[in-house]
Motif scaffolding. Sequence first.
Motif, short mmCIF file in Angstrom:
data_model
loop_
_atom_site.label_atom_id
_atom_site.label_comp_id
_atom_site.label_asym_id
_atom_site.label_seq_id
_atom_site.Cartn_x
_atom_site.Cartn_y
_atom_site.Cartn_z
N GLN A 1 38.21 43.67 39.37
CA GLN A 1 38.58 44.40 40.58
C GLN A 1 38.43 45.90 40.38
OE1 GLN A 1 42.46 42.53 40.90
NE2 GLN A 1 41.89 41.66 42.90
N SER B 1 34.91 41.86 48.47
CA SER B 1 34.69 40.74 47.56
C SER B 1 35.64 40.78 46.36
CB SER B 1 33.23 40.69 47.09
OG SER B 1 32.92 41.81 46.31
N ALA B 2 36.36 41.89 46.18
CA ALA B 2 37.29 42.01 45.06
C ALA B 2 38.75 41.87 45.48
CB ALA B 2 37.08 43.35 44.35
N GLY C 1 42.25 40.39 46.55
CA GLY C 1 43.00 39.16 46.27
C GLY C 1 43.68 39.24 44.92
N ARG D 1 42.01 38.36 41.23
CA ARG D 1 40.61 37.93 41.37
C ARG D 1 39.79 38.40 40.16
NH1 ARG D 1 37.45 35.67 44.89
NH2 ARG D 1 38.91 35.66 46.61
N SER E 1 36.35 37.19 39.98
CA SER E 1 34.95 37.04 40.39
C SER E 1 34.89 37.31 41.90
CB SER E 1 34.41 35.65 40.06
OG SER E 1 35.13 34.66 40.77
N PRO E 2 33.71 37.67 42.39
CA PRO E 2 33.60 38.07 43.79
C PRO E 2 33.74 36.90 44.77
CG PRO E 2 31.46 38.20 42.71
CD PRO E 2 32.45 37.85 41.66
N SER E 3 34.29 37.23 45.94
CA SER E 3 34.34 36.26 47.04
C SER E 3 32.99 36.25 47.75
CB SER E 3 35.45 36.65 48.03
OG SER E 3 35.07 37.80 48.75
N ARG E 4 32.89 35.48 48.82
CA ARG E 4 31.64 35.40 49.57
C ARG E 4 31.26 36.71 50.23
NH1 ARG E 4 31.64 30.02 53.02
NH2 ARG E 4 33.53 30.99 53.80
N ALA E 5 32.21 37.63 50.34
CA ALA E 5 31.90 38.95 50.91
C ALA E 5 30.86 39.70 50.08
CB ALA E 5 33.17 39.78 51.05
N VAL E 6 30.61 39.22 48.87
CA VAL E 6 29.59 39.84 48.02
C VAL E 6 28.21 39.78 48.68
CG1 VAL E 6 28.91 37.84 46.62
CG2 VAL E 6 28.96 40.12 45.58
#
Length: 137
Positions: free
Chosen positions: A43, A99-100, A102, A105, A107-112
């Motif tokens: 993050q 994507s960071a 949360g 976290r 690893s990136p979310s789908r927002a990546v």
Amino acid sequence: MLELTDAARITAGVVLLTVVAIESGGWFLVKVVTGRVPATAFQTSFFRAGHAHAGVLVILGLLCVVLTEATDLAGGWRWLAATGVLMAAILLPAGFFLSAVGDGRTSPSRAVLLLPAGAAVLAAGVVTLAVGLLAAG
């Protein structure tokens, strides 16, 4: 003296106001790196990348707004040359930050997926402006 169209002048004025938002992002980043806001190493690196991209791309975007005034581009091509980098200045930092987000976290979310979209818009904007400048009479 450089003469800007009304659209370029208004765009530049609005974009300059976004520097305050980037500044507040910097304050958030200070809280992250000093441990006042808990964040994973992933993050922290993505927040740094998002902040850096926002600052650099806003500066480059302002330059593109001004340089577009020196081209003969019209319509959609003119819009892309003037604002492509500014659109990337929204998409790329959003991709890094969103994507960071949360707790914990790593690893990136789908927002990546905003990252390649922003990179494509960035490339399209700068190439269009470069062609417009090279072709200007």
